[in-house]
Design an enzyme around this catalytic site. Sequence first.
Site, PDB file in Angstrom:
ATOM      1  N   HIS A  20      29.687 -32.053   2.966  1.00  0.00           N
ATOM      2  CA  HIS A  20      29.127 -32.539   1.691  1.00  0.00           C
ATOM      3  C   HIS A  20      29.932 -33.764   1.283  1.00  0.00           C
ATOM      4  O   HIS A  20      31.045 -33.645   0.779  1.00  0.00           O
ATOM      5  CB  HIS A  20      29.229 -31.464   0.610  1.00  0.00           C
ATOM      6  CG  HIS A  20      28.631 -31.876  -0.703  1.00  0.00           C
ATOM      7  ND1 HIS A  20      27.935 -30.994  -1.494  1.00  0.00           N
ATOM      8  CD2 HIS A  20      28.611 -33.052  -1.374  1.00  0.00           C
ATOM      9  CE1 HIS A  20      27.522 -31.611  -2.594  1.00  0.00           C
ATOM     10  NE2 HIS A  20      27.932 -32.875  -2.534  1.00  0.00           N
TER      11      HIS A  20
ATOM     12  N   HIS B  90      29.821 -37.909  -0.440  1.00  0.00           N
ATOM     13  CA  HIS B  90      29.195 -39.068  -1.072  1.00  0.00           C
ATOM     14  C   HIS B  90      29.892 -40.329  -0.572  1.00  0.00           C
ATOM     15  O   HIS B  90      31.098 -40.489  -0.771  1.00  0.00           O
ATOM     16  CB  HIS B  90      29.320 -38.993  -2.591  1.00  0.00           C
ATOM     17  CG  HIS B  90      28.618 -37.832  -3.198  1.00  0.00           C
ATOM     18  ND1 HIS B  90      27.307 -37.891  -3.622  1.00  0.00           N
ATOM     19  CD2 HIS B  90      29.040 -36.560  -3.444  1.00  0.00           C
ATOM     20  CE1 HIS B  90      26.958 -36.712  -4.113  1.00  0.00           C
ATOM     21  NE2 HIS B  90      27.988 -35.890  -4.012  1.00  0.00           N
TER      22      HIS B  90
ATOM     23  N   ARG C  55      28.235 -43.407  -1.208  1.00  0.00           N
ATOM     24  CA  ARG C  55      27.656 -44.478  -2.021  1.00  0.00           C
ATOM     25  C   ARG C  55      27.055 -45.566  -1.117  1.00  0.00           C
ATOM     26  O   ARG C  55      26.616 -45.291  -0.017  1.00  0.00           O
ATOM     27  CB  ARG C  55      28.685 -45.058  -3.000  1.00  0.00           C
ATOM     28  CG  ARG C  55      29.440 -44.026  -3.822  1.00  0.00           C
ATOM     29  CD  ARG C  55      28.582 -43.137  -4.657  1.00  0.00           C
ATOM     30  NE  ARG C  55      29.391 -42.305  -5.552  1.00  0.00           N
ATOM     31  CZ  ARG C  55      28.991 -41.153  -6.042  1.00  0.00           C
ATOM     32  NH1 ARG C  55      27.807 -40.654  -5.715  1.00  0.00           N
ATOM     33  NH2 ARG C  55      29.775 -40.477  -6.856  1.00  0.00           N
TER      34      ARG C  55
ATOM     35  N   ASN D 234      21.867 -39.169  -3.064  1.00  0.00           N
ATOM     36  CA  ASN D 234      21.617 -39.552  -4.464  1.00  0.00           C
ATOM     37  C   ASN D 234      22.091 -40.970  -4.771  1.00  0.00           C
ATOM     38  O   ASN D 234      22.919 -41.210  -5.638  1.00  0.00           O
ATOM     39  CB  ASN D 234      22.243 -38.544  -5.434  1.00  0.00           C
ATOM     40  CG  ASN D 234      23.746 -38.390  -5.259  1.00  0.00           C
ATOM     41  OD1 ASN D 234      24.275 -38.553  -4.157  1.00  0.00           O
ATOM     42  ND2 ASN D 234      24.448 -38.074  -6.334  1.00  0.00           N
TER      43      ASN D 234
ATOM     44  N   LYS E 224      18.140 -32.018   0.389  1.00  0.00           N
ATOM     45  CA  LYS E 224      18.993 -31.682  -0.749  1.00  0.00           C
ATOM     46  C   LYS E 224      18.163 -31.451  -2.006  1.00  0.00           C
ATOM     47  O   LYS E 224      17.367 -32.302  -2.399  1.00  0.00           O
ATOM     48  CB  LYS E 224      20.004 -32.808  -0.996  1.00  0.00           C
ATOM     49  CG  LYS E 224      20.946 -32.591  -2.180  1.00  0.00           C
ATOM     50  CD  LYS E 224      21.882 -31.395  -1.953  1.00  0.00           C
ATOM     51  CE  LYS E 224      22.780 -31.150  -3.159  1.00  0.00           C
ATOM     52  NZ  LYS E 224      24.000 -31.975  -3.129  1.00  0.00           N
TER      53      LYS E 224
ATOM     54  N   HIS F 266      29.175 -26.619  -2.887  1.00  0.00           N
ATOM     55  CA  HIS F 266      30.267 -26.608  -3.867  1.00  0.00           C
ATOM     56  C   HIS F 266      30.223 -25.383  -4.787  1.00  0.00           C
ATOM     57  O   HIS F 266      30.116 -25.499  -6.004  1.00  0.00           O
ATOM     58  CB  HIS F 266      30.345 -27.910  -4.665  1.00  0.00           C
ATOM     59  CG  HIS F 266      29.038 -28.450  -5.185  1.00  0.00           C
ATOM     60  ND1 HIS F 266      28.105 -27.680  -5.852  1.00  0.00           N
ATOM     61  CD2 HIS F 266      28.526 -29.709  -5.158  1.00  0.00           C
ATOM     62  CE1 HIS F 266      27.087 -28.434  -6.206  1.00  0.00           C
ATOM     63  NE2 HIS F 266      27.320 -29.665  -5.787  1.00  0.00           N
TER      64      HIS F 266
ATOM     65  N   LEU G   9      31.069 -32.229 -11.259  1.00  0.00           N
ATOM     66  CA  LEU G   9      29.997 -31.259 -11.428  1.00  0.00           C
ATOM     67  C   LEU G   9      29.679 -30.655 -10.075  1.00  0.00           C
ATOM     68  O   LEU G   9      29.490 -31.399  -9.108  1.00  0.00           O
ATOM     69  CB  LEU G   9      28.749 -31.929 -12.021  1.00  0.00           C
ATOM     70  CG  LEU G   9      28.844 -32.304 -13.505  1.00  0.00           C
ATOM     71  CD1 LEU G   9      27.628 -33.128 -13.924  1.00  0.00           C
ATOM     72  CD2 LEU G   9      28.956 -31.053 -14.380  1.00  0.00           C
TER      73      LEU G   9
ATOM     74  N   ASP H 236      32.605 -32.766  -1.252  1.00  0.00           N
ATOM     75  CA  ASP H 236      31.944 -33.369  -2.412  1.00  0.00           C
ATOM     76  C   ASP H 236      32.769 -34.544  -2.932  1.00  0.00           C
ATOM     77  O   ASP H 236      32.773 -34.839  -4.129  1.00  0.00           O
ATOM     78  CB  ASP H 236      31.705 -32.335  -3.520  1.00  0.00           C
ATOM     79  CG  ASP H 236      30.736 -32.836  -4.598  1.00  0.00           C
ATOM     80  OD1 ASP H 236      30.007 -33.805  -4.333  1.00  0.00           O
ATOM     81  OD2 ASP H 236      30.726 -32.255  -5.703  1.00  0.00           O
TER      82      ASP H 236
END
Length: 348
Positions: free
Chosen positions: A13, A15, A17, A41, A99, A174, A219, A247
Amino acid sequence: MQSITIRRPDDWHLHLRDGAILEGVIADTSRTFARAIIMPNLVPPVVTTADAKAYRERILKALPDGHRFQPLMTLYLTEQTSPDDVEAGAASGLITAVKLYPAGATTNSHGGVRDMEKAMPVLERMAKIGLPLCVHGEVTTPDVDIFDREAVFIDTVLDPLRRRLPELKVTMEHVTTAGGIDYIKAAQGNLAGSITTHHLIINRNAILVGGIRPHYYCLPVAKRENHRLALRAAAVSGDPRFFLGTDSAPHVDPLKECACGCAGIYTSINTMSCLAHVFEEEGALDRLEAFASLNGPAWYGLSPNEERITLSKQADPVVFPAKIETGAGAVTVFDPMVPLHWQVSASA
């Protein structure tokens, strides 16, 4: 000097960007990790196989010379997602998972699912072809306390979905609560959970005691100490249903240090040192490889990496930068609030 050698880990997991931030942070992952499931995302989100293909190309272009790293791409589930596109992406080998973001649950999730019924055609197709669903396990209804979002999601969304589609393979990403851990343990197949580095180290006091500390805000938000201890017990247990998903979520400092700061903690650069510290504290260094390198590939139907890394315990604390400089601005690195003595190096 104490040292352990394990198979090269993966991050289930992550990110990365895009643009200048991607270019500034990717080396912190690709230096240590062989593969990572890449979160979709972005703005705009990665909603089609064509989007995922283009994003993967941008990731590979940003890799430093000599780094061997495989981005495992995901699609951002919407109420308009095409089952045929999902199946084609999976068949091509490009798409590893889809996802589910409940709308408004986290960064750039406003385009997520509001009505699960509208996503059922895609979920039914995924169950049929064996494509995993990764879920951000929180509800976003305003009458639910933020610390209860995970528990309510399990009761009102996840459990009904799994009863309706028992063949659907679900990763509860998570996990942050003892109840979430217990739910996964009690499940009869087709459910596993990723656990972040930071949720093994901090509880909610880190965010609030002594002042608002935005660089510990993420989060799902960190919970009470009893939940942190339950996560630790699961991570170090060797149970194949639990594996590492950092995450790691870079935001430039002005987006964190403001009146309405973004959620996300950047851990890619020091995750393995943090994990070695945690597993040593728990007397479970012999099970670090399972959590970081073996359980995730087994769950996703992949072979473990053949390459190895070595973690060596240093007499003096290992020094990590406080910030990573990117072309978009500085990103603050997770501070575990304890000295880290485990250093990562490549191994033959």
